[in-house]
Structures are given as structure tokens and as C-alpha cells.
Design a protein around this motif. Structure first.
Motif, PDB file in Angstrom:
ATOM      1  N   LEU A 100       0.814  -1.209   0.000  1.00  0.00           N
ATOM      2  CA  LEU A 100       0.000   0.000   0.000  1.00  0.00           C
ATOM      3  C   LEU A 100       0.850   1.262   0.000  1.00  0.00           C
ATOM      4  N   PRO A 104       1.456   4.097  -4.154  1.00  0.00           N
ATOM      5  CA  PRO A 104       1.578   5.541  -4.422  1.00  0.00           C
ATOM      6  C   PRO A 104       2.963   5.945  -4.892  1.00  0.00           C
ATOM      7  N   THR A 107       3.069   5.485  -8.493  1.00  0.00           N
ATOM      8  CA  THR A 107       2.098   6.277  -9.240  1.00  0.00           C
ATOM      9  C   THR A 107       2.734   7.565  -9.735  1.00  0.00           C
ATOM     10  N   ARG A 112      -0.533  12.542  -9.038  1.00  0.00           N
ATOM     11  CA  ARG A 112      -0.792  12.804  -7.621  1.00  0.00           C
ATOM     12  C   ARG A 112      -0.905  14.302  -7.350  1.00  0.00           C
ATOM     13  N   ILE A 337      -1.998   5.657   5.501  1.00  0.00           N
ATOM     14  CA  ILE A 337      -2.334   4.960   4.255  1.00  0.00           C
ATOM     15  C   ILE A 337      -3.476   5.675   3.533  1.00  0.00           C
ATOM     16  N   SER A 338      -4.435   6.188   4.296  1.00  0.00           N
ATOM     17  CA  SER A 338      -5.532   6.936   3.672  1.00  0.00           C
ATOM     18  C   SER A 338      -5.014   8.211   3.014  1.00  0.00           C
ATOM     19  N   LEU A 341      -3.426   7.110  -0.277  1.00  0.00           N
ATOM     20  CA  LEU A 341      -4.282   6.512  -1.297  1.00  0.00           C
ATOM     21  C   LEU A 341      -5.523   7.325  -1.627  1.00  0.00           C
ATOM     22  N   GLU A 344      -5.767   9.500  -4.950  1.00  0.00           N
ATOM     23  CA  GLU A 344      -5.908   8.710  -6.170  1.00  0.00           C
ATOM     24  C   GLU A 344      -7.322   8.149  -6.308  1.00  0.00           C
ATOM     25  N   THR A 561      -2.884   5.965 -12.352  1.00  0.00           N
ATOM     26  CA  THR A 561      -2.973   5.453 -10.982  1.00  0.00           C
ATOM     27  C   THR A 561      -3.134   3.941 -10.967  1.00  0.00           C
TER      28      THR A 561
END
Length: 591
Positions: A100, A104, A107, A112, A337-338, A341, A344, A561
Motif C-alpha cells: 500500500l 503511491p 504512481t 498525484r 495509508i488513507s 491513497l 488517487e 494510478t
């Protein structure tokens, strides 16, 4: 065959092709750039005195240092506890969390940055939610300011801080912490006196990488910041685009390069992920002041009884009672993590909107913006150009980087360190400096504004990624397998093809994927060397983000993404297949 045997006895020759490309496109132009800044052949410091003599330049330079330092500190404060929790999680949870974080990281940085434009804009997600809830009556100025720049930079650089920390923390011997606790140390004391010093190589590497890369940030400050948030890289790019005063451009570039080189030289960069065998214990202030030693000794004697009772109680206490600590750890990981992510995810959802403008949540779902991308030649033509350039860069850099990594693994450590430092230079110094030097190199070759020139400019950085990944694979390679094959009559070339190459194939494929991603996402160097005649997908996206928020960009960003998921699947399949093949090869070599 005889030539290959000679090369095997002189492995440094395997590094020469990669060094040759590096010197022609980057090394020699950097020297030329330095001489230009000194007004060669007259040699004077006029360009530097002119740069340092203008208040606006000094302000931009100090602003660049400030923004880079603040973004680095935020990444460290957020990344260290996150990396610690990831490293102490169970093996399965750790793998999920690392994936996770890596997604990103793979990506597109431009995608982003665009995601924060649509979140923080006046009609973006946050302002729309606050207005709908009745908390505000007019949009808040969430974008085009310093805070938005920090949010965008931290979002891009946080994985680069977390991954080196996790790598080092996983190598720490936790029995040392247990031993400290068994001798009466509190958990906090054991952490600060034992664990934290052992994790310092990761802190140093992550901090240096983030800070040096932040020095060269160009896209994020320009897209999210205001006029007062310009960084030196933006200043250099505007100089190159408008004035073509190469003396001033060279001086500005070398001021930025000098800061990066000083930081890397003073603090050093440990890419090996190793740490010292024992931490150095620093004396506290009370131990430095002789007058306080008797007082401290007396207080320690008074607390011996209570400390021994508490230690014996904790020693036999059942584990697993840390419900609150697990809750806090889960909350921290969820928030981080939120943060990585969520942007995206928002862009992917908004790309299916059927409105004429971007809204969240969409009033309806439609594929109109994807259809716009595939029906507009300007968009899919730019994407095809990026794919062609990326594949060429991946092929060239993988071949040169694999040879260089194989040669470096058989070179004396002293020489290996210097050569590795030279090969990694394009990804460890500000990208704007690499772009300016590459511009000089391509002008010398007469291929500025061509796809061939862009391929060469991207290759010098892609080779660095291939060398790092393949070298890491070779570090775990058992050379006795090659020796066993040779002892049974296999020639060096045959042993390499039949034994070494299949075992390091996952690293080679991983290096090729990273090289393709590096090229496909590159915008700063491309904008300097494309000569306005070659339009890649990142350049097309950047033009639309700056000039008009075309909702088609949301569809492109969502596609970019989803690409890292495909890369992760490809890497996993390659790794899974290599496990069975490596076992068969080992059996054949030792049979």
C-alpha cells in the motif's frame, strides 16, 4: 567466447558502456556547465556574484531551503512511526502495508499533484463538502499557498522516507531491546537508547534523499503554490526558457547542486540498509554536570525497590494486553495509508463523472472523459509517444544497467563505491540540474528536440534504478552455483546464461519496470530537452493543468494510478515463477 573470458577477468569493462552514456549525456556537460558558470576561458565569478548580489535570488534560495527542510521534517515525523509500526507488524500484515505504500510511490507524481488540485481547489472536494454541510458560505483558500505545497510534496515524498526506514528497521536485532528491558530499562528507555540509534542509518538515508530531491521540485510548487512559493528550480527553468543566458543558468544550477553535494558529503548516504552493530550511547546532561551525579545516585538508590518490584511484575505479566496501543497503532496506519491513497481514489471516482466540470461525488457516471482521451489524437498520440520512449529507455537502461551491476558485484569495494556513486548521481541530485546538464549534452550531440535525445536523457536516470535493483538481487546470489557449473566444464558465458541470468531475472524485470515508470512519468527533464517538438503524455497533462482544468486529465490520471497495480502483479508473477526455477537450477548445478 575468448573475449567474454577476458571480460570475466576484468569486470570493470562491463561498467564502461553505462559510464560512457552517463559521461556523454551528463558528466561532460556538467563540467561544461561549470566552466560556463565561470565564464571560461576568462574565468571569473561574475555570474555567482550577480546571483548572490540580487535580493530576489537570495530570497528564492532561502525559500527553497525552507520549503525543502519543512517538507523533510514532516515526512520524518510522519514516516518514522509509520515505518516502525510496519516493521513490527505480522509478516502478512507487513507485506500488505508495504504494498500500500509502494503503490503511491509507483504512481505518477504529476497525477498525484493533479489529485490535490481537484481536492483543494475552490470547486474541489473539501470546499464542496464544507459548503454542502453549511460550515462555510464561500470557498476557503486551500490552494495556491504554502500549505498546499507542503501537502503535495509530503504526499509525493512520504513513501521515499518510509521505505528506507522499514528496510533498516527490519534488520534490527530485537533481542537487544528485549535484553535492555530484562535489565530493568523502561520500554521508552530501551527504544531511545537502543532501537533509535540502530535505526539512524535509515533516518539519515531517508532524510537526505527526501531533502535533496525536494530541492529540485518544480511541478508541485508551480501547480499548488502561489507566486510567493516559487523555488529555485522554477527560477532556473524560467531562465532557460526566456533569457537563454547560459552563464546565469549555469551559476543558478551549480548553487543548487553545491547545496546537494555538501549535504550528501557531510552526512553521507547509506543505501545498503545496514546499521552499526552496536549503538553509541550518548551521555545525558545530568551525567555531564558533575554536581548532579551524587543527587542522581541517591535518587536511583531510593527507587531500586520499587523498580525491582515493577520489573518482576512486568516480567511475568501476560502479553497481549496492549489494547490501547494496538488501537493507536491501527489509527496511525489508517490515517497515513488513507493520506497516501485517498487522492488517487478521488480522482478515479471523479473521472467517471458525467458533468461538464469535475465534482465529487459525481451526479452521474459516464465514460465520456475516457472516450475523449481515446478519440483525441493529441491525447492518445502523446500517450503513444511516451510508451515508445519508455520502452526504448527500458530496453537500453536494462541492458547497460544489468551489465554494470554484474561488473560492480565483482569489483573491489573501494573502486565499486566511487563508480556506484557516479552511476547514482542522476537520481541523487536535484532533477532540474540533471535536466540542464542533459540539455547541454544533447545540444553537443545535435539531437535536442528529438525522441532519441529524450531517450538518452531519460536513460541516465533509468540506469541508476536498474543498477540498484539488480545489485540488490546479485547481493543475495550464491556465487558457488556458478563455480559448481564451471567446475563441471561449463564455459563462463554458458554459466552466466544457464545459472546466473535465470536467478537474477526477477531483479532484471523489476529494473526494467522501474526504468519504464521513470521515463513514462518524467516531465521536468523532458520539458527542457523536448524543444517543443516532442509531446509526451506528462507534458500534455502539465500543459492542461496549468492552462485549463480539462476533465480529460482526470481520466488520464486515473489510468496512470491503475498502472502501479499492473506493475505489482507483474513483479509478483515474476518472483513466484523464479522461486521454482531457482530451486531447479540449484539442483542441476549441484547434481
Amino acid at each position: 567466447m575468448h573475449t567474454f573470458q577476458k571480460i570475466g577477468r576484468a569486470p570493470v569493462t562491463l561498467v564502461i558502456p553505462a559510464l560512457a552514456v552517463l559521461l556523454v549525456v551528463f558528466g561532460v556537460p556538467t563540467v561544461q556547465l561549470f566552466l560556463e558558470s565561470l565564464n571560461a576561458p576568462n574565468f571569473s565569478l561574475q555570474n555567482y556574484s550577480s546571483f548572490l548580489g540580487q535580493y530576489a535570488n537570495i530570497r528564492v534560495l532561502l525559500q527553497t531551503l525552507e520549503i525543502s527542510a519543512v517538507a523533510t521534517i514532516i515526512c520524518l515525523l510522519v514516516g518514522y512511526p509509520t515505518a516502525y509500526l510496519i516493521s513490527t507488524a505480522s509478516k502478512r500484515a507487513r507485506m500488505v502495508l508495504i504494498v500500500l505504500v509502494v503503490i503511491p510511490y509507483l504512481t505518477s507524481g504529476l497525477a498525484r499533484t493533479y489529485s490535490w488540485v481537484v481536492i483543494l481547489g475552490d470547486n474541489g472536494l473539501l470546499n464542496s463538502v464544507l459548503i454542502d454541510m453549511g460550515l462555510i458560505s464561500s470557498p476557503l483558500p486551500l490552494i495556491y499557498n504554502r500549505a498546499a505545497v507542503y501537502v503535495g510534496m509530503v504526499h509525493i515524498m512520504l513513501p521515499m522516507m518510509i521505505l528506507p526506514l522499514v528496510s533498516v528497521m527490519l534488520g534490527i536485532n530485537t533481542s537487544l531491546i528485549a535484553a535492555a528491558k530484562s535489565m530493568g530499562a523502561k520500554p521508552s528507555t530501551a527504544f531511545w537508547r537502543v532501537y533509535f540509534p540502530l535505526s539512524m542509518p535509515g533516518v539519515r538515508s531517508g532524510t537526505l534523499l527526501v531533502f535533496v530531491i525536494c530541492l529540485g521540485f518544480y511541478i508541485t510548487p508551480a501547480a499548488l503554490g502561489g507566486l510567493g512559493d516559487a523555488m529555485l528550480s522554477t527560477f532556473i527553468a524560467s531562465q532557460l526558457a526566456t533569457g537563454f543566458n547560459m552563464g546565469a543558468v549555469s551559476a543558478s544550477s551549480f548553487v543548487l547542486l553545491a547545496i546537494a553535494v555538501v549535504m550528501l558529503s557531510v552526512f553521507g548516504l547509506n543505501l545498503s540498509g545496514t546499521q552499526d552493530s552496536a549503538p553509541k550511547v550518548k551521555k545525558g546532561w545530568s551525567e555531564r554536570l558533575g554536581l548532579l551525579r551524587p543527587v542522581k545516585r541517591y535518587l536511583n538508590e531510593l527507587s531500586v525497590g520499587s523498580r525491582s518490584k515493577r520489573w518482576s511484575k512486568m516480567l511475568y505479566q501476560a502479553q497481549g494486553d496492549g489494547g490501547w496501543s494496538r488501537l493507536v497503532a491501527g489509527l496511525i496506519l489508517t490515517l497515513v495509508i488513507s493520506f497516501l491513497l485517498f487522492p488517487e481514489i478521488v480522482v478515479i471516482i471523479m473521472s467517471f463523472s458525467d458533468d461538464a466540470t469535475l465534482q465529487f461525488p459525481p451526479s452521474g457516471f459516464s465514460l465520456q472523459w475516457y472516450a475523449s482521451f481515446f478519440s483525441d489524437e493529441a491525447w492518445y498520440g502523446a500517450a503513444w509517444t511516451s510508451v515508445k520512449i519508455g520502452l526504448a529507455v527500458a530496453a537500453l537502461s536494462t541492458a547497460l544497467g544489468t551489465l554494470a551491476a554484474y561488473g560492480l558485484s565483482r569489483i573491489a569495494p573501494q573502486i565499486r563505491g566511487w563508480i556506484t556513486m557516479a552511476i547514482l548521481a542522476p537520481i541523487t541530485i536535484p532533477v532540474i540540474v540533471v535536466g540542464v546538464a542533459s540539455y547541454f549534452g544533447l545540444v553537443n550531440l545535435g539531437i535536442i528536440g528529438t525522441e532519441t535525445g529524450i531517450v538518452l536523457a531519460h536513460t541516465i536516470g533509468a540506469i541508476s534504478y536498474v543498477v540498484v535493483i539488480v545489485s540488490a538481487t546479485l547481493a543475495n546470489f550464491d556465487t558457488r552455483l556458478e563455480q559448481a557449473a564451471k567446475s563441471m566444464g561449463a564455459r563462463p558465458f554458458t554459466a552466466f546464461i544457464r545459472i546466473t541470468l535465470p536467478l537474477i531475472r526477477p531483479g532484471i524485470i523489476g529494473g526494467a519496470l522501474f526504468a519504464f515508470i521513470h521515463s513514462f512519468d518524467e516531465v521536468v527533464i523532458t520539458s527542457l530537452v523536448s524543444g517543443y517538438s516532442v509531446r509526451t503524455l506528462p507534458l500534455k497533462m502539465w500543459e492542461n493543468i496549468r492552462n485549463e482544468i480539462d476533465p480529460t486529465v482526470a481520466a488520464v490520471a486515473s489510468l496512470l494510478t491503475l498502472l502501479p497495480i499492473l506493475w505489482m502483479i507483474a513483479l509478483y508473477v515474476t518472483w513466484w515463477r523464479s522461486r521454482s526455477s531457482s530451486q531447479n537450477i540449484a539442483i542441476e548445478a549441484t547434481a
